[in-house]
Enzyme design. Structure first.
Site, PDB file in Angstrom:
ATOM      1  N   THR A 250      41.705  26.679  17.435  1.00 49.48           N
ATOM      2  CA  THR A 250      42.039  27.232  16.087  1.00 49.48           C
ATOM      3  C   THR A 250      41.271  28.542  16.078  1.00 49.48           C
ATOM      4  OG1 THR A 250      42.370  25.191  15.081  1.00 49.48           O
ATOM      5  CG2 THR A 250      41.771  26.957  13.659  1.00 49.48           C
TER       6      THR A 250
ATOM      7  N   GLY B  38      38.896  10.563  -3.159  1.00 49.21           N
ATOM      8  CA  GLY B  38      38.129   9.987  -2.379  1.00 49.21           C
ATOM      9  C   GLY B  38      36.458  10.573  -2.315  1.00 49.21           C
TER      10      GLY B  38
ATOM     11  N   CYS C 126      37.921  19.774  11.558  1.00 44.36           N
ATOM     12  CA  CYS C 126      38.645  20.884  11.187  1.00 44.36           C
ATOM     13  C   CYS C 126      38.619  21.631   9.794  1.00 44.36           C
ATOM     14  CB  CYS C 126      40.008  20.539  11.677  1.00 44.36           C
ATOM     15  SG  CYS C 126      40.293  20.193  13.422  1.00 44.36           S
TER      16      CYS C 126
ATOM     17  N   PHE D 177      48.606  21.496  15.421  1.00 46.48           N
ATOM     18  CA  PHE D 177      48.710  20.758  14.089  1.00 46.48           C
ATOM     19  C   PHE D 177      48.367  19.251  14.257  1.00 46.48           C
ATOM     20  CE2 PHE D 177      51.002  24.756  13.721  1.00 46.48           C
ATOM     21  CZ  PHE D 177      50.371  25.285  12.611  1.00 46.48           C
ATOM     22  N   LEU D 178      48.093  18.676  15.351  1.00 41.49           N
ATOM     23  CA  LEU D 178      48.163  17.384  15.724  1.00 41.49           C
ATOM     24  C   LEU D 178      46.772  16.721  14.647  1.00 41.49           C
ATOM     25  CD1 LEU D 178      45.149  16.512  17.280  1.00 41.49           C
ATOM     26  CD2 LEU D 178      46.473  17.071  19.202  1.00 41.49           C
TER      27      LEU D 178
ATOM     28  N   LYS E 278      47.817  28.548  11.145  1.00 41.27           N
ATOM     29  CA  LYS E 278      46.939  27.317  11.191  1.00 41.27           C
ATOM     30  C   LYS E 278      45.816  27.276  10.061  1.00 41.27           C
ATOM     31  CE  LYS E 278      44.595  23.801  12.930  1.00 41.27           C
ATOM     32  NZ  LYS E 278      45.174  22.506  12.764  1.00 41.27           N
TER      33      LYS E 278
HETATM   34  P1  NAD Z   1      36.314  19.094  21.284  1.00 36.48           P
HETATM   35  O1  NAD Z   1      34.762  19.576  21.232  1.00 36.48           O
HETATM   36  O2  NAD Z   1      36.438  17.711  21.184  1.00 36.48           O
HETATM   37  O3  NAD Z   1      36.605  19.502  22.912  1.00 36.48           O
HETATM   38  C1  NAD Z   1      36.198  20.789  23.442  1.00 36.48           C
HETATM   39  C2  NAD Z   1      36.184  20.803  24.874  1.00 36.48           C
HETATM   40  O4  NAD Z   1      35.907  21.908  25.481  1.00 36.48           O
HETATM   41  C3  NAD Z   1      34.792  20.014  25.318  1.00 36.48           C
HETATM   42  O5  NAD Z   1      35.034  18.929  26.189  1.00 36.48           O
HETATM   43  C4  NAD Z   1      33.957  20.994  26.047  1.00 36.48           C
HETATM   44  O6  NAD Z   1      33.100  20.472  27.056  1.00 36.48           O
HETATM   45  C5  NAD Z   1      35.151  21.878  26.524  1.00 36.48           C
HETATM   46  N1  NAD Z   1      34.633  23.208  26.854  1.00 36.48           N
HETATM   47  C6  NAD Z   1      33.872  24.152  26.264  1.00 36.48           C
HETATM   48  N2  NAD Z   1      33.590  25.310  26.953  1.00 36.48           N
HETATM   49  C7  NAD Z   1      34.463  25.156  27.911  1.00 36.48           C
HETATM   50  C8  NAD Z   1      34.703  26.058  29.174  1.00 36.48           C
HETATM   51  N3  NAD Z   1      34.090  27.498  29.017  1.00 36.48           N
HETATM   52  N4  NAD Z   1      35.392  25.507  30.119  1.00 36.48           N
HETATM   53  C9  NAD Z   1      36.156  24.432  29.946  1.00 36.48           C
HETATM   54  N5  NAD Z   1      35.707  23.502  28.990  1.00 36.48           N
HETATM   55  C10 NAD Z   1      35.116  23.985  28.020  1.00 36.48           C
HETATM   56  O7  NAD Z   1      37.181  20.008  20.418  1.00 36.48           O
HETATM   57  P2  NAD Z   1      38.766  19.678  19.693  1.00 36.48           P
HETATM   58  O8  NAD Z   1      38.366  18.825  18.593  1.00 36.48           O
HETATM   59  O9  NAD Z   1      39.629  19.316  20.841  1.00 36.48           O
HETATM   60  O10 NAD Z   1      38.992  21.064  19.056  1.00 36.48           O
HETATM   61  C11 NAD Z   1      39.385  22.129  20.015  1.00 36.48           C
HETATM   62  C12 NAD Z   1      39.932  23.235  19.413  1.00 36.48           C
HETATM   63  O11 NAD Z   1      41.223  22.826  18.674  1.00 36.48           O
HETATM   64  C13 NAD Z   1      39.109  23.741  18.173  1.00 36.48           C
HETATM   65  O12 NAD Z   1      39.403  25.002  17.993  1.00 36.48           O
HETATM   66  C14 NAD Z   1      39.627  23.077  17.164  1.00 36.48           C
HETATM   67  O13 NAD Z   1      39.397  23.866  15.872  1.00 36.48           O
HETATM   68  C15 NAD Z   1      41.215  23.075  17.280  1.00 36.48           C
HETATM   69  N6  NAD Z   1      41.677  21.736  16.761  1.00 36.48           N
HETATM   70  C16 NAD Z   1      41.142  20.657  16.696  1.00 36.48           C
HETATM   71  C17 NAD Z   1      42.016  19.590  16.355  1.00 36.48           C
HETATM   72  C18 NAD Z   1      41.423  18.049  16.024  1.00 36.48           C
HETATM   73  O14 NAD Z   1      41.983  17.308  15.224  1.00 36.48           O
HETATM   74  N7  NAD Z   1      40.208  17.818  16.743  1.00 36.48           N
HETATM   75  C19 NAD Z   1      43.269  19.687  15.629  1.00 36.48           C
HETATM   76  C20 NAD Z   1      43.953  21.092  15.764  1.00 36.48           C
HETATM   77  C21 NAD Z   1      43.040  21.918  16.187  1.00 36.48           C
END
Ligand code: NAD
Length: 437
Positions: free
Chosen positions: A121, A259, A266, A155-156, A210
């Site tokens: 995002t 709640g 997020c 959007f998951l 988003k």
């Molecule tokens: P997360 O923290 O679970 O995972 C991010 C991963 O990226 C980590 O394992 C980290 O070690 C790795 N990383 C960091 N720098 C790196 C690099 N230079 N090279 C390789 N790997 C690297 O994060 P997430 O929850 O999966 O979220 C990721 C993105 O997606 C964010 O921008 C978040 O806002 C967005 N997003 C998350 C969700 C959700 O439900 N978690 C939903 C939609 C969008």
């Protein structure tokens, strides 16, 4: 097709494993070597229903690979998904340094055409920065390598991430390149066989979509929490109000639950980031500012109720906390309301006993020995002055109230998600407090 997914967290691991499940050759890359080594042994870094099976199956079939090196795996990739974190910076803005670090690495090693797809995002303008950083790194090598960028926000929902990826409501794609569009359509087509729900737009609109989606959902939650608090003051019941308004198709039934406030990785950070974008453009987003204030108050509301009930005498009182994750079906405790409540209870001298079906390992890293870890809800209730339900896990829905009451010091329930029927609890001998009821 060969695909690289950079970042193997909630988004990256789900994206990579689901793409491999439809036959794509996927290489998941992460800087966290412990995570990568664990994945190679079949140990998942996160809990997500259905994910383990898909990861194991595709890893064994040789379609899903894990590595800490982008350089070793980039050759021949048709698409590279960026799925690294974009946490809140000190001023609330989205910090895109990890995304740009990945872009730089891609620029240093890209040898043939690929589409760079941002799933993280990111605020409007980030894709342009990604493009500039990749270009600069390629130029530094004195080479010319064609590539395109696309914004493909994710959007998951955590807890239903695999289902959402396999059968998405919609896929938003922002790009100005027909070739990138074609690559992305090819990759997603297997998930859209029952109706093509891909929405194409320009990059800036995709990036904004988003934030607008999360901001809208957060707004619904804060709106209902605000109305719930008023219901308590005027003697109305938010559960009836919800049923009454949710049946209007213009409003809809979803995301209308009062709640203990929204948490997770997020909503809090994305609402903050959008507020900051507004400020930076001289357009303060007053509605979202209120959404955030209401949520911060709401996360503290349950403690106030507890404290009031016990005449502000919480020292040595024992509380059974049910649920730690920010919502059911995930082990994610980032920004979880449970943590704020526990912190407040401990600061007031209370003792805390906790149970969560999957998030205890994650929470132990934060809470250590400060609380008592229990095997189930019954163990939490032993000697407790009250139960506080924070996360509405399915297994908490119909406990044996008689069995609980026998071991509790006082039969009191604070229901932070309004999942219980207060009248039934009264019949079982409990004092019941909900939110807005
Ligand atoms: P997360 O923290 O679970 O995972 C991010 C991963 O990226 C980590 O394992 C980290 O070690 C790795 N990383 C960091 N720098 C790196 C690099 N230079 N090279 C390789 N790997 C690297 O994060 P997430 O929850 O999966 O979220 C990721 C993105 O997606 C964010 O921008 C978040 O806002 C967005 N997003 C998350 C969700 C959700 O439900 N978690 C939903 C939609 C969008």
């Amino acid at each position: 097709m060969k695909v690289l997914v950079i970042g193997t967290g909630y988004v990256g691991l789900v994206t990579g494993s689901c793409l491999s499940d439809v036959g794509v050759d996927v290489h998941c890359i992460d800087v966290d070597e412990a995570k990568i080594n664990g994945l190679k042994k079949g140990i998942l870094p996160i809990y997500e229903p259905g994910l383990e099976d898909i990861v194991h199956r595709n890893y064994e079939k040789g379609r899903l690979h894990f590595s800490a090196s982008l350089q070793d795996n980039i050759d021949g990739a048709h698409a590279i998904f960026i799925a690294v974190g974009t946490p809140s910076g000190d001023d609330g803005s989205a910090d895109i340094k990890y995304v740009l670090a990945v872009a730089e690495e891609i620029g240093r090693h890209l040898k043939s055409y690929a589409v760079i797809i941002t799933k993280s995002t990111v605020p409007v303008g980030a894709s342009e920065k990604i493009k500039a950083v990749i270009n600069a790194a390629i130029q530094k090598r004195g080479e010319v390598v064609p590539f395109d960028v696309a914004a493909n926000p994710e959007f998951l929902k955590e807890g239903a991430a695999v289902k959402d990826f396999m059968s998405p409501d919609r896929i938003v794609v922002g790009t100005d390149s027909p070739q990138a569009k074609e690559v992305i359509e090819t990759l997603y087509k297997p998930f859209l066989l029952n109706g093509f729900r891909m929405i194409h737009m320009d990059i800036a609109s995709a990036e904004m979509t988003k934030y607008a989606a999360n901001a809208m959902l957060a707004t619904r939650i804060s709106f209902m929490n605000d109305i719930a608090n008023l219901c308590e003051l005027v003697g109305a019941n938010i559960n009836y109000v919800r049923a009454g308004i949710g049946s209007d198709p213009r409003i809809g039934k979803k995301f209308l639950y009062a709640g203990v406030g929204y948490g997770g990785s997020c909503f809090p950070k994305d609402v903050k980031a959008l507020i900051k974008v507004g400020e930076d453009h001289g357009y303060p987003l007053r509605l979202l500012q209120a959404v955030e204030v209401i949520n911060d108050n709401q996360k503290r509301m349950i403690f106030n109720k507890i404290s009031y009930h016990f005449d502000h005498q919480l020292r040595d009182k024992v509380f059974a906390i049910w649920g730690l994750s920010f919502k059911p079906d995930t082990d994610d405790i980032r920004e979880a309301p449970s943590l704020i409540l526990i912190e407040q209870l401990l600061a007031a001298g209370a003792k805390v006993r906790v149970h969560d079906p999957v998030a205890m390992e994650e929470a132990k890293k934060r809470l250590g020995e400060m609380v008592t870890w229990c095997a189930d809800v019954y163990e939490t209730a032993e000697g407790a002055d009250a139960i506080v339900l924070i996360t509405e896990w399915r297994e908490f829905r119909l406990p044996d109230w008689g069995k609980l009451k026998k071991t509790m010091k006082r039969a009191v329930m604070f229901d932070g998600r309004n999942i219980y029927d207060g009248i039934q609890l009264h019949k079982a001998g409990f004092l019941y407090f909900g939110i807005g009821v």
